[in-house]
Motif scaffolding. Sequence first.
Motif, PDB file in Angstrom:
ATOM      1  N   LYS A   1      43.644 -86.408   7.349  1.00 43.80           N
ATOM      2  CA  LYS A   1      42.981 -87.095   8.470  1.00 43.80           C
ATOM      3  C   LYS A   1      43.706 -86.875   9.792  1.00 43.80           C
ATOM      4  O   LYS A   1      43.071 -86.772  10.832  1.00 43.80           O
ATOM      5  CB  LYS A   1      42.875 -88.600   8.190  1.00 43.80           C
ATOM      6  CG  LYS A   1      42.090 -88.954   6.941  1.00 43.80           C
ATOM      7  CD  LYS A   1      40.631 -88.678   7.106  1.00 43.80           C
ATOM      8  CE  LYS A   1      39.856 -89.109   5.863  1.00 43.80           C
ATOM      9  NZ  LYS A   1      38.461 -88.723   5.905  1.00 43.80           N
ATOM     10  N   ALA A   2      45.029 -86.845   9.769  1.00 44.49           N
ATOM     11  CA  ALA A   2      45.803 -86.692  11.012  1.00 44.49           C
ATOM     12  C   ALA A   2      46.162 -85.239  11.286  1.00 44.49           C
ATOM     13  O   ALA A   2      46.781 -84.938  12.308  1.00 44.49           O
ATOM     14  CB  ALA A   2      47.067 -87.538  10.948  1.00 44.49           C
ATOM     15  N   ARG A   3      45.807 -84.356  10.363  1.00 48.38           N
ATOM     16  CA  ARG A   3      46.046 -82.916  10.515  1.00 48.38           C
ATOM     17  C   ARG A   3      47.496 -82.606  10.872  1.00 48.38           C
ATOM     18  O   ARG A   3      47.805 -82.086  11.939  1.00 48.38           O
ATOM     19  CB  ARG A   3      45.117 -82.338  11.563  1.00 48.38           C
ATOM     20  CG  ARG A   3      43.674 -82.451  11.159  1.00 48.38           C
ATOM     21  CD  ARG A   3      42.780 -81.675  12.105  1.00 48.38           C
ATOM     22  NE  ARG A   3      41.400 -81.930  11.774  1.00 48.38           N
ATOM     23  CZ  ARG A   3      40.562 -82.560  12.567  1.00 48.38           C
ATOM     24  NH1 ARG A   3      40.930 -82.975  13.745  1.00 48.38           N
ATOM     25  NH2 ARG A   3      39.319 -82.757  12.181  1.00 48.38           N
ATOM     26  N   GLY A   4      48.358 -82.955   9.946  1.00 47.40           N
ATOM     27  CA  GLY A   4      49.773 -82.686  10.137  1.00 47.40           C
ATOM     28  C   GLY A   4      50.485 -82.746   8.807  1.00 47.40           C
ATOM     29  O   GLY A   4      49.844 -82.799   7.755  1.00 47.40           O
TER      30      GLY A   4
ATOM     31  N   THR B   1      49.648 -89.797   0.956  1.00 45.52           N
ATOM     32  CA  THR B   1      50.190 -88.682   1.737  1.00 45.52           C
ATOM     33  C   THR B   1      49.111 -87.637   1.998  1.00 45.52           C
ATOM     34  O   THR B   1      48.957 -87.157   3.132  1.00 45.52           O
ATOM     35  CB  THR B   1      51.390 -88.051   1.009  1.00 45.52           C
ATOM     36  OG1 THR B   1      52.401 -89.052   0.843  1.00 45.52           O
ATOM     37  CG2 THR B   1      51.955 -86.879   1.791  1.00 45.52           C
ATOM     38  N   ARG B   2      48.337 -87.301   0.977  1.00 49.70           N
ATOM     39  CA  ARG B   2      47.257 -86.316   1.151  1.00 49.70           C
ATOM     40  C   ARG B   2      46.218 -86.820   2.160  1.00 49.70           C
ATOM     41  O   ARG B   2      45.735 -86.047   3.000  1.00 49.70           O
ATOM     42  CB  ARG B   2      46.591 -86.006  -0.187  1.00 49.70           C
ATOM     43  CG  ARG B   2      47.433 -85.118  -1.092  1.00 49.70           C
ATOM     44  CD  ARG B   2      46.652 -84.616  -2.300  1.00 49.70           C
ATOM     45  NE  ARG B   2      46.115 -85.686  -3.132  1.00 49.70           N
ATOM     46  CZ  ARG B   2      46.782 -86.312  -4.100  1.00 49.70           C
ATOM     47  NH1 ARG B   2      48.029 -85.973  -4.360  1.00 49.70           N
ATOM     48  NH2 ARG B   2      46.197 -87.255  -4.815  1.00 49.70           N
ATOM     49  N   ILE B   3      45.864 -88.087   2.082  1.00 49.66           N
ATOM     50  CA  ILE B   3      44.880 -88.648   3.015  1.00 49.66           C
ATOM     51  C   ILE B   3      45.403 -88.586   4.439  1.00 49.66           C
ATOM     52  O   ILE B   3      44.708 -88.130   5.355  1.00 49.66           O
ATOM     53  CB  ILE B   3      44.509 -90.098   2.618  1.00 49.66           C
ATOM     54  CG1 ILE B   3      43.697 -90.083   1.316  1.00 49.66           C
ATOM     55  CG2 ILE B   3      43.741 -90.795   3.745  1.00 49.66           C
ATOM     56  CD1 ILE B   3      43.517 -91.456   0.681  1.00 49.66           C
ATOM     57  N   VAL B   4      46.632 -89.032   4.653  1.00 50.42           N
ATOM     58  CA  VAL B   4      47.216 -89.037   5.995  1.00 50.42           C
ATOM     59  C   VAL B   4      47.299 -87.612   6.548  1.00 50.42           C
ATOM     60  O   VAL B   4      46.906 -87.363   7.690  1.00 50.42           O
ATOM     61  CB  VAL B   4      48.604 -89.713   5.988  1.00 50.42           C
ATOM     62  CG1 VAL B   4      49.358 -89.452   7.284  1.00 50.42           C
ATOM     63  CG2 VAL B   4      48.456 -91.212   5.740  1.00 50.42           C
TER      64      VAL B   4
ATOM     65  N   LEU C   1      49.440 -96.114   4.022  1.00 41.24           N
ATOM     66  CA  LEU C   1      48.731 -95.262   4.979  1.00 41.24           C
ATOM     67  C   LEU C   1      49.335 -95.387   6.377  1.00 41.24           C
ATOM     68  O   LEU C   1      49.541 -94.391   7.072  1.00 41.24           O
ATOM     69  CB  LEU C   1      47.240 -95.608   4.990  1.00 41.24           C
ATOM     70  CG  LEU C   1      46.480 -95.245   3.715  1.00 41.24           C
ATOM     71  CD1 LEU C   1      45.118 -95.937   3.697  1.00 41.24           C
ATOM     72  CD2 LEU C   1      46.337 -93.742   3.567  1.00 41.24           C
ATOM     73  N   HIS C   2      49.627 -96.608   6.776  1.00 39.40           N
ATOM     74  CA  HIS C   2      50.197 -96.879   8.096  1.00 39.40           C
ATOM     75  C   HIS C   2      51.573 -96.220   8.229  1.00 39.40           C
ATOM     76  O   HIS C   2      51.836 -95.470   9.186  1.00 39.40           O
ATOM     77  CB  HIS C   2      50.307 -98.392   8.294  1.00 39.40           C
ATOM     78  CG  HIS C   2      50.767 -98.807   9.650  1.00 39.40           C
ATOM     79  ND1 HIS C   2      49.928 -99.335  10.587  1.00 39.40           N
ATOM     80  CD2 HIS C   2      51.996 -98.778  10.226  1.00 39.40           C
ATOM     81  CE1 HIS C   2      50.606 -99.622  11.687  1.00 39.40           C
ATOM     82  NE2 HIS C   2      51.870 -99.286  11.485  1.00 39.40           N
ATOM     83  N   GLU C   3      52.450 -96.504   7.278  1.00 39.53           N
ATOM     84  CA  GLU C   3      53.827 -96.018   7.387  1.00 39.53           C
ATOM     85  C   GLU C   3      53.925 -94.504   7.184  1.00 39.53           C
ATOM     86  O   GLU C   3      54.734 -93.843   7.840  1.00 39.53           O
ATOM     87  CB  GLU C   3      54.735 -96.759   6.413  1.00 39.53           C
ATOM     88  CG  GLU C   3      54.806 -98.272   6.637  1.00 39.53           C
ATOM     89  CD  GLU C   3      55.221 -98.704   8.035  1.00 39.53           C
ATOM     90  OE1 GLU C   3      55.913 -97.938   8.744  1.00 39.53           O
ATOM     91  OE2 GLU C   3      54.857 -99.834   8.439  1.00 39.53           O
ATOM     92  N   LEU C   4      53.105 -93.936   6.322  1.00 45.15           N
ATOM     93  CA  LEU C   4      53.104 -92.477   6.162  1.00 45.15           C
ATOM     94  C   LEU C   4      52.545 -91.789   7.412  1.00 45.15           C
ATOM     95  O   LEU C   4      52.921 -90.653   7.714  1.00 45.15           O
ATOM     96  CB  LEU C   4      52.351 -92.065   4.906  1.00 45.15           C
ATOM     97  CG  LEU C   4      53.093 -92.380   3.601  1.00 45.15           C
ATOM     98  CD1 LEU C   4      52.161 -92.247   2.401  1.00 45.15           C
ATOM     99  CD2 LEU C   4      54.326 -91.497   3.435  1.00 45.15           C
TER     100      LEU C   4
ATOM    101  N   LEU D   1      54.423 -88.818   9.510  1.00 44.03           N
ATOM    102  CA  LEU D   1      53.792 -87.622  10.074  1.00 44.03           C
ATOM    103  C   LEU D   1      54.069 -87.531  11.577  1.00 44.03           C
ATOM    104  O   LEU D   1      54.423 -86.460  12.090  1.00 44.03           O
ATOM    105  CB  LEU D   1      52.291 -87.658   9.796  1.00 44.03           C
ATOM    106  CG  LEU D   1      51.490 -86.465  10.285  1.00 44.03           C
ATOM    107  CD1 LEU D   1      50.436 -86.094   9.254  1.00 44.03           C
ATOM    108  CD2 LEU D   1      50.820 -86.777  11.613  1.00 44.03           C
ATOM    109  N   GLN D   2      53.940 -88.645  12.281  1.00 43.11           N
ATOM    110  CA  GLN D   2      54.187 -88.651  13.727  1.00 43.11           C
ATOM    111  C   GLN D   2      55.618 -88.236  14.041  1.00 43.11           C
ATOM    112  O   GLN D   2      55.873 -87.525  15.012  1.00 43.11           O
ATOM    113  CB  GLN D   2      53.927 -90.049  14.298  1.00 43.11           C
ATOM    114  CG  GLN D   2      52.487 -90.465  14.246  1.00 43.11           C
ATOM    115  CD  GLN D   2      52.295 -91.970  14.432  1.00 43.11           C
ATOM    116  OE1 GLN D   2      53.239 -92.760  14.291  1.00 43.11           O
ATOM    117  NE2 GLN D   2      51.058 -92.370  14.734  1.00 43.11           N
TER     118      GLN D   2
END
Length: 174
Positions: A33-36, A27-30, A109-112, A116-117
């Motif tokens: 990296k995706a800034r959300g 979760t922290r990585i996503v 990573l993919h699903e989290l 976020l999206q």
Amino acid sequence: MRFLAHRVDRQYAATIERVDAAVEAATRIVEGKARGCVGPVEVAVSTSTGMWELVVEAHRPMFGRQDAEVWQRDRNAFGTTTITRSGVLVVVNAQACKGKAVEIDKTLLHELTHALQFNRRGARDLIERSIANNYGITPMSEREARAANRQVDKDEREAARMERHHRLLAQSIA
């Protein structure tokens, strides 16, 4: 964040443990990296069949439907993500991921990333309309469906790119 195991046997204990150990770091990585923000999310580990049952159960209070056949497309999918009344549900398929730590990490990573999206402006409304269309409740126009499909394709590309951070995730939980 809530974590649960749904209809999984002891043979999937290592998968459950890996997901439990990795979900916070993923979760922290996503989010970094995706800034959300991933937002309110429930993470589950289930079997191939149980995964789609969880999706249907998540939709029932929102759409009044229980038709699992709408969703049971790919029994070999590593995971899936959908909206719920209170946030997002991420499900990891224990059968597909069994013994594959790298796939578990990539799947999280993919699903989290999808979680976020789904929290981005306007995304939840589009997803609700798409699901209502899939259940045959409120049909979308062809133009709306094409726009929704373009957004799904764009989101899938972003989520697939996030998978490349699986080594960073593995290092952060080692």
